[in-house]
Structures are given as structure tokens and as C-alpha cells.
Design a protein around this motif. Structure first.
Motif, PDB file in Angstrom:
ATOM      1  N   ARG A   1      -8.204   0.792   5.430  1.00 37.47           N
ATOM      2  CA  ARG A   1      -8.339   1.635   4.229  1.00 37.47           C
ATOM      3  C   ARG A   1      -7.106   1.539   3.325  1.00 37.47           C
ATOM      4  O   ARG A   1      -6.952   2.345   2.410  1.00 37.47           O
ATOM      5  CB  ARG A   1      -8.569   3.083   4.641  1.00 37.47           C
ATOM      6  CG  ARG A   1      -9.884   3.314   5.387  1.00 37.47           C
ATOM      7  CD  ARG A   1     -10.186   4.791   5.403  1.00 37.47           C
ATOM      8  NE  ARG A   1     -11.261   5.160   6.298  1.00 37.47           N
ATOM      9  CZ  ARG A   1     -11.903   6.316   6.200  1.00 37.47           C
ATOM     10  NH1 ARG A   1     -11.580   7.188   5.273  1.00 37.47           N
ATOM     11  NH2 ARG A   1     -12.860   6.624   7.051  1.00 37.47           N
ATOM     12  N   ASN A   2      -6.232   0.581   3.620  1.00 34.96           N
ATOM     13  CA  ASN A   2      -5.046   0.324   2.785  1.00 34.96           C
ATOM     14  C   ASN A   2      -4.133   1.529   2.618  1.00 34.96           C
ATOM     15  O   ASN A   2      -3.660   1.837   1.521  1.00 34.96           O
ATOM     16  CB  ASN A   2      -5.467  -0.184   1.392  1.00 34.96           C
ATOM     17  CG  ASN A   2      -6.226  -1.489   1.482  1.00 34.96           C
ATOM     18  OD1 ASN A   2      -5.857  -2.356   2.284  1.00 34.96           O
ATOM     19  ND2 ASN A   2      -7.278  -1.626   0.706  1.00 34.96           N
TER      20      ASN A   2
ATOM     21  N   ASN B   1       0.810  -1.229   0.000  1.00 27.43           N
ATOM     22  CA  ASN B   1       0.000   0.000   0.000  1.00 27.43           C
ATOM     23  C   ASN B   1       0.844   1.281   0.000  1.00 27.43           C
ATOM     24  O   ASN B   1       0.296   2.377   0.182  1.00 27.43           O
ATOM     25  CB  ASN B   1      -0.928   0.015   1.218  1.00 27.43           C
ATOM     26  CG  ASN B   1      -1.949  -1.104   1.164  1.00 27.43           C
ATOM     27  OD1 ASN B   1      -2.373  -1.499   0.081  1.00 27.43           O
ATOM     28  ND2 ASN B   1      -2.323  -1.625   2.323  1.00 27.43           N
TER      29      ASN B   1
ATOM     30  N   GLU C   1     -11.218  13.353   2.500  1.00 22.39           N
ATOM     31  CA  GLU C   1     -11.458  12.113   3.270  1.00 22.39           C
ATOM     32  C   GLU C   1     -10.838  12.206   4.668  1.00 22.39           C
ATOM     33  O   GLU C   1     -11.441  11.781   5.658  1.00 22.39           O
ATOM     34  CB  GLU C   1     -10.861  10.904   2.536  1.00 22.39           C
ATOM     35  CG  GLU C   1     -11.619  10.505   1.290  1.00 22.39           C
ATOM     36  CD  GLU C   1     -10.850   9.524   0.406  1.00 22.39           C
ATOM     37  OE1 GLU C   1     -11.507   8.816  -0.372  1.00 22.39           O
ATOM     38  OE2 GLU C   1      -9.595   9.473   0.483  1.00 22.39           O
TER      39      GLU C   1
ATOM     40  N   LEU D   1      -5.220   9.061   1.984  1.00 22.67           N
ATOM     41  CA  LEU D   1      -6.572   9.608   1.909  1.00 22.67           C
ATOM     42  C   LEU D   1      -6.474  10.942   1.181  1.00 22.67           C
ATOM     43  O   LEU D   1      -5.435  11.609   1.229  1.00 22.67           O
ATOM     44  CB  LEU D   1      -7.140   9.857   3.308  1.00 22.67           C
ATOM     45  CG  LEU D   1      -7.357   8.643   4.217  1.00 22.67           C
ATOM     46  CD1 LEU D   1      -7.882   9.107   5.583  1.00 22.67           C
ATOM     47  CD2 LEU D   1      -8.326   7.645   3.595  1.00 22.67           C
TER      48      LEU D   1
ATOM     49  N   GLU E   1      -8.085   1.443  11.519  1.00 25.92           N
ATOM     50  CA  GLU E   1      -8.890   2.122  10.501  1.00 25.92           C
ATOM     51  C   GLU E   1      -8.053   2.387   9.247  1.00 25.92           C
ATOM     52  O   GLU E   1      -8.496   2.148   8.124  1.00 25.92           O
ATOM     53  CB  GLU E   1      -9.421   3.448  11.073  1.00 25.92           C
ATOM     54  CG  GLU E   1     -10.244   4.285  10.115  1.00 25.92           C
ATOM     55  CD  GLU E   1     -11.616   3.698   9.807  1.00 25.92           C
ATOM     56  OE1 GLU E   1     -12.075   2.826  10.576  1.00 25.92           O
ATOM     57  OE2 GLU E   1     -12.216   4.111   8.787  1.00 25.92           O
TER      58      GLU E   1
END
Ligand SMILES: [Fe+2]
Length: 216
Positions: free
Chosen positions: A115-116, A34, A43, A39, A111
Motif C-alpha cells: 500500500r506504499n 513513500n 482505512e 492510511l 501489506e
């Protein structure tokens, strides 16, 4: 002890009093596959607003984020993508403190892993309190997040007690406050010294940087 008017907007006293452990008992965070995933600003702000209702804590997180971005740009010479990774780590480092203090910072780590998100960001958040979470700061991002987290709140508290706020604030004034144990008493002076040693940056340099950049 949330919303403490002095220094850090929160205190770990609550955790200590209840004899809870925040140790993460992990050393690997996120998935290398990742790398580079972040984000968007929208986001990240949405997550901040959804999770953090305490305005003082939100301000602290935004201030640390701004310092991280400025340092990445000005001192490290990083491009905009890296600047945002530094900023995002600052913006979300205390995201779970408001609602889940006993799960700080497990909740936000999980979290971001779900969300990678880039492991570099998750690791920086996991190591921002090595004496509480048991994760050593390794990268420059890790170390600067720890350093700014310790000092940002104390300097902001100082600005609030000065009629002129940040205007005319001087390095020597901040250092005087640092020596006063009663000022921002919940800010651990030994942790500040520890953070500076780890970052390998002079205390004076970081204080001056915060004075100049934190006027938001
Ligand atoms: Fe913080």
C-alpha cells in the motif's frame, strides 16, 4: 495461547513450541519514496477490523496506539501528522497475529509495503520484537513501540484484577506485580528491562504514563 488473560493478549509460546522462526531476515523496509504516505484513520480501522477478530487483541492494539499518539504529542512535541504515524504503527503492529501467527509480522509488513506506506511506520512494526524478528529498534518510534508493547498488557491485566480498575492505581502497585513472576507470567521481565534500556526512559516514567493514559 491467544487470548491469554494475563499480560500480553497473546503469547509467543506457540511459535516457540512449534520451533517456528519469526526472523524477518531483512533490514530495509518500505520505500523511501513513500515517506509521508499513511492510511486514513478509516482505512486503518478497516484493516484492523478485517484482520483481527479477537477483541482482546484489538483492545491491546488500540491501547498501544493511544499510548504512542499521546507520547508523540506530549513528550516529543510532534505535529498531528507525526502523531498519526506513531498511532498507526501502534494500531497495526499485531494486525497479522490473529489469523497468521506463524507469519507475524511478515504479513502486515508486506501489506503496508504493497500500500506504499511510509517506511518509518513499517520499520517500527518490524522492530517491535527484536528478540523474535531480529530487527533492532533504531528510531524513537521503534523504541517506544517496543517499550509500550511490553508494559501495556501487563498494566491492563493489573487493572482487570483491581475492583476499581485504573482508578487509584499507583506506580508501586504495578512495580510489585512486575516483581511477582506468577503475575502475567508470559510477559518476559528481561524484555521489559531491555526495552527500557533501548528507549532510554526510566521505567517509572513509562509506567506512570501508561497508568494515566491507558484509562480508555
Ligand atoms: Fe503487541
Amino acid at each position: 495461547m491467544k487470548g491469554c488473560p494475563n499480560g500480553r493478549p497473546f503469547s509467543l509460546h506457540l511459535i516457540k513450541e512449534k520451533n517456528m522462526s519469526l526472523l524477518l531476515n531483512r533490514s530495509v523496509f518500505g520505500n523511501p519514496a513513500n515517506t509521508g504516505n499513511v492510511l486514513s484513520r478509516e482505512e486503518a480501522m478497516q484493516l484492523l477490523n478485517d484482520w483481527v477478530k479477537n477483541e482482546r487483541l484489538q483492545l491491546h492494539m488500540k491501547q498501544v496506539a493511544h499510548l504512542m499518539k499521546c507520547w508523540a504529542a506530549e513528550k516529543e512535541g510532534f505535529d498531528e501528522a507525526a502523531q498519526w504515524r506513531w498511532e498507526m504503527a501502534g494500531l497495526l503492529h499485531d494486525a497479522d497475529w490473529d489469523q497468521w501467527p506463524d507469519l507475524h509480522c511478515k504479513k502486515i509488513i508486506e501489506e503496508l509495503e504493497a500500500r506504499n506506506i511510509d517506511p518509518e511506520i513499517i520499520r517500527a512494526i518490524a522492530s517491535h520484537g527484536p528478540n523474535h524478528f531480529g530487527v533492532e529498534p533504531e528510531t524513537k518510534m521503534d523504541k517506544m513501540l517496543f517499550a509500550f508493547d511490553e508494559l501495556s498488557g501487563l498494566i491492563h491485566a493489573y487493572s482487570l484484577m483491581r475492583p476499581e480498575g485504573y482508578t487509584g492505581m499507583e506506580l508501586k502497585g504495578v512495580k510489585k506485580r512486575l516483581k511477582e513472576k506468577s503475575f502475567a507470567a508470559n510477559v518476559n521481565r528481561e524484555e521489559i528491562a531491555d526495552a527500557m534500556n533501548r528507549a532510554g526512559v526510566e521505567l517509572d516514567v513509562i509506567i506512570q504514563f501508561i497508568i494515566e493514559r491507558q484509562q480508555m
